[in-house]
Design a protein around this motif. Sequence first.
Motif, PDB file in Angstrom:
ATOM      1  N   VAL A   1       0.878  -1.170   0.000  1.00  0.00           N
ATOM      2  CA  VAL A   1       0.000   0.000   0.000  1.00  0.00           C
ATOM      3  C   VAL A   1       0.913   1.215   0.000  1.00  0.00           C
ATOM      4  O   VAL A   1       1.517   1.542   1.017  1.00  0.00           O
ATOM      5  CB  VAL A   1      -0.925   0.010   1.223  1.00  0.00           C
ATOM      6  N   SER A   2       1.043   1.864  -1.148  1.00  0.00           N
ATOM      7  CA  SER A   2       2.094   2.864  -1.294  1.00  0.00           C
ATOM      8  C   SER A   2       1.657   4.021  -2.184  1.00  0.00           C
ATOM      9  O   SER A   2       0.732   3.891  -2.998  1.00  0.00           O
ATOM     10  CB  SER A   2       3.345   2.214  -1.888  1.00  0.00           C
ATOM     11  N   SER A   3       2.356   5.140  -2.029  1.00  0.00           N
ATOM     12  CA  SER A   3       2.132   6.290  -2.897  1.00  0.00           C
ATOM     13  C   SER A   3       3.027   6.245  -4.133  1.00  0.00           C
ATOM     14  O   SER A   3       2.980   7.144  -4.971  1.00  0.00           O
ATOM     15  CB  SER A   3       2.397   7.590  -2.127  1.00  0.00           C
TER      16      SER A   3
ATOM     17  N   GLY B   1      -0.130  -8.180  -4.079  1.00  0.00           N
ATOM     18  CA  GLY B   1      -0.907  -7.120  -4.700  1.00  0.00           C
ATOM     19  C   GLY B   1      -0.329  -5.754  -4.410  1.00  0.00           C
ATOM     20  O   GLY B   1       0.606  -5.601  -3.613  1.00  0.00           O
ATOM     21  N   PHE B   2      -0.906  -4.748  -5.057  1.00  0.00           N
ATOM     22  CA  PHE B   2      -0.463  -3.369  -4.895  1.00  0.00           C
ATOM     23  C   PHE B   2      -1.691  -2.485  -4.960  1.00  0.00           C
ATOM     24  O   PHE B   2      -2.531  -2.638  -5.855  1.00  0.00           O
ATOM     25  CB  PHE B   2       0.516  -2.989  -6.002  1.00  0.00           C
ATOM     26  N   VAL B   3      -1.803  -1.556  -4.002  1.00  0.00           N
ATOM     27  CA  VAL B   3      -2.896  -0.595  -4.037  1.00  0.00           C
ATOM     28  C   VAL B   3      -2.350   0.766  -3.631  1.00  0.00           C
ATOM     29  O   VAL B   3      -1.466   0.869  -2.779  1.00  0.00           O
ATOM     30  CB  VAL B   3      -4.064  -1.028  -3.115  1.00  0.00           C
ATOM     31  N   SER B   4      -2.848   1.809  -4.277  1.00  0.00           N
ATOM     32  CA  SER B   4      -2.353   3.152  -4.022  1.00  0.00           C
ATOM     33  C   SER B   4      -2.910   3.705  -2.714  1.00  0.00           C
ATOM     34  O   SER B   4      -4.041   3.392  -2.316  1.00  0.00           O
ATOM     35  CB  SER B   4      -2.752   4.078  -5.172  1.00  0.00           C
ATOM     36  N   LYS B   5      -2.118   4.540  -2.059  1.00  0.00           N
ATOM     37  CA  LYS B   5      -2.584   5.199  -0.836  1.00  0.00           C
ATOM     38  C   LYS B   5      -3.691   6.213  -1.124  1.00  0.00           C
ATOM     39  O   LYS B   5      -4.361   6.666  -0.202  1.00  0.00           O
ATOM     40  CB  LYS B   5      -1.412   5.898  -0.132  1.00  0.00           C
ATOM     41  N   THR B   6      -3.860   6.565  -2.373  1.00  0.00           N
ATOM     42  CA  THR B   6      -4.926   7.499  -2.732  1.00  0.00           C
ATOM     43  C   THR B   6      -6.252   6.790  -2.977  1.00  0.00           C
ATOM     44  O   THR B   6      -7.259   7.440  -3.270  1.00  0.00           O
ATOM     45  CB  THR B   6      -4.546   8.303  -3.985  1.00  0.00           C
ATOM     46  N   ALA B   7      -6.260   5.450  -2.845  1.00  0.00           N
ATOM     47  CA  ALA B   7      -7.474   4.683  -3.116  1.00  0.00           C
ATOM     48  C   ALA B   7      -8.552   4.986  -2.078  1.00  0.00           C
ATOM     49  O   ALA B   7      -8.263   5.297  -0.918  1.00  0.00           O
ATOM     50  CB  ALA B   7      -7.155   3.189  -3.117  1.00  0.00           C
ATOM     51  N   GLU B   8      -9.806   4.885  -2.508  1.00  0.00           N
ATOM     52  CA  GLU B   8     -10.932   5.032  -1.595  1.00  0.00           C
ATOM     53  C   GLU B   8     -10.978   3.839  -0.639  1.00  0.00           C
ATOM     54  O   GLU B   8     -10.408   2.777  -0.908  1.00  0.00           O
ATOM     55  CB  GLU B   8     -12.239   5.112  -2.389  1.00  0.00           C
TER      56      GLU B   8
ATOM     57  N   LEU C   1      -9.558  -0.130  -0.892  1.00  0.00           N
ATOM     58  CA  LEU C   1      -8.647  -0.751   0.073  1.00  0.00           C
ATOM     59  C   LEU C   1      -9.265  -2.036   0.622  1.00  0.00           C
ATOM     60  O   LEU C   1      -8.576  -3.056   0.758  1.00  0.00           O
ATOM     61  CB  LEU C   1      -8.346   0.214   1.222  1.00  0.00           C
ATOM     62  N   GLU C   2     -10.546  -1.976   0.939  1.00  0.00           N
ATOM     63  CA  GLU C   2     -11.237  -3.156   1.456  1.00  0.00           C
ATOM     64  C   GLU C   2     -11.194  -4.312   0.459  1.00  0.00           C
ATOM     65  O   GLU C   2     -10.903  -5.457   0.816  1.00  0.00           O
ATOM     66  CB  GLU C   2     -12.681  -2.794   1.784  1.00  0.00           C
ATOM     67  N   ARG C   3     -11.461  -3.997  -0.812  1.00  0.00           N
ATOM     68  CA  ARG C   3     -11.433  -5.047  -1.833  1.00  0.00           C
ATOM     69  C   ARG C   3     -10.030  -5.616  -1.998  1.00  0.00           C
ATOM     70  O   ARG C   3      -9.857  -6.835  -2.175  1.00  0.00           O
ATOM     71  CB  ARG C   3     -11.941  -4.489  -3.169  1.00  0.00           C
ATOM     72  N   ALA C   4      -9.012  -4.766  -1.941  1.00  0.00           N
ATOM     73  CA  ALA C   4      -7.632  -5.235  -2.078  1.00  0.00           C
ATOM     74  C   ALA C   4      -7.248  -6.161  -0.935  1.00  0.00           C
ATOM     75  O   ALA C   4      -6.586  -7.188  -1.132  1.00  0.00           O
ATOM     76  CB  ALA C   4      -6.679  -4.041  -2.134  1.00  0.00           C
ATOM     77  N   VAL C   5      -7.663  -5.807   0.280  1.00  0.00           N
ATOM     78  CA  VAL C   5      -7.399  -6.664   1.443  1.00  0.00           C
ATOM     79  C   VAL C   5      -8.102  -8.015   1.278  1.00  0.00           C
ATOM     80  O   VAL C   5      -7.504  -9.074   1.518  1.00  0.00           O
ATOM     81  CB  VAL C   5      -7.864  -5.973   2.741  1.00  0.00           C
ATOM     82  N   ALA C   6      -9.352  -7.983   0.854  1.00  0.00           N
ATOM     83  CA  ALA C   6     -10.107  -9.223   0.685  1.00  0.00           C
ATOM     84  C   ALA C   6      -9.470 -10.124  -0.366  1.00  0.00           C
ATOM     85  O   ALA C   6      -9.346 -11.347  -0.170  1.00  0.00           O
ATOM     86  CB  ALA C   6     -11.553  -8.895   0.297  1.00  0.00           C
ATOM     87  N   ARG C   7      -9.027  -9.531  -1.490  1.00  0.00           N
ATOM     88  CA  ARG C   7      -8.383 -10.332  -2.540  1.00  0.00           C
ATOM     89  C   ARG C   7      -7.093 -10.951  -2.027  1.00  0.00           C
ATOM     90  O   ARG C   7      -6.806 -12.132  -2.288  1.00  0.00           O
ATOM     91  CB  ARG C   7      -8.089  -9.467  -3.769  1.00  0.00           C
ATOM     92  N   ALA C   8      -6.299 -10.171  -1.301  1.00  0.00           N
ATOM     93  CA  ALA C   8      -5.027 -10.682  -0.792  1.00  0.00           C
ATOM     94  C   ALA C   8      -5.250 -11.817   0.199  1.00  0.00           C
ATOM     95  O   ALA C   8      -4.528 -12.824   0.191  1.00  0.00           O
ATOM     96  CB  ALA C   8      -4.226  -9.555  -0.147  1.00  0.00           C
ATOM     97  N   LEU C   9      -6.246 -11.674   1.067  1.00  0.00           N
ATOM     98  CA  LEU C   9      -6.557 -12.736   2.034  1.00  0.00           C
ATOM     99  C   LEU C   9      -7.007 -14.016   1.329  1.00  0.00           C
ATOM    100  O   LEU C   9      -6.748 -15.123   1.806  1.00  0.00           O
ATOM    101  CB  LEU C   9      -7.643 -12.270   2.998  1.00  0.00           C
TER     102      LEU C   9
END
Length: 210
Positions: free
Chosen positions: A84-86, A103-110, A114-122
Amino acid sequence: MTPRTILVADDHPLFRQALKLAIGRAAPDATVLEAGQLHEALEQAAAAPRLDLVTLDLRMPGADGFSGVAQLHAERPGTPILVVSSADAAEAAHRARAYGATGFVSKTAELAELERAVARALDGVADPLPEPTGDAPSDIATRIASLTPTELKVLTGVMAGKLNKQIAFQLSVSEATVKGHMTAILRKLGVLNRTQAVLAARTLDLAIED
């Protein structure tokens, strides 16, 4: 069912709170550990009996380049790492994946993203990668990701210019053991000597603190 454990590694307390909120929505049963520096994250990762996910900021104290990804992947190779990075996703996502991230998700994400990215990674689902803007990462990155925690610590020492006896003292092992690890490192990286190993790591932005 044993509650899941998730490590949130980020130096910004407010962003850690945002991640904890996203985790609470994606995995309400999870126990959340927190770390504000890379060495704290590594200690938590090593000590946790169970670790289902790590969310990691690339630019937290103690981490340069993709060293945090490489070290955490070496410590817990079976644990998904969500960066989770800028940093620019078009390039960083590819490099993070090469070093072991899921995975990778931007810190600017809503928050919902972020919730969806966490769920996919889990769930162990790797995110599709964006089109890179530069050269694709070399397979050396994947080779570095194959190093064991101890081998990565030896490589860290070599990158800091330390002699085998100094590395041995730091790791509380014999000099012969360090030499054995160094042989394995050269073989895994496909290089001939210590200098080539250091150049390969630094070329790929694997800058590890002394």
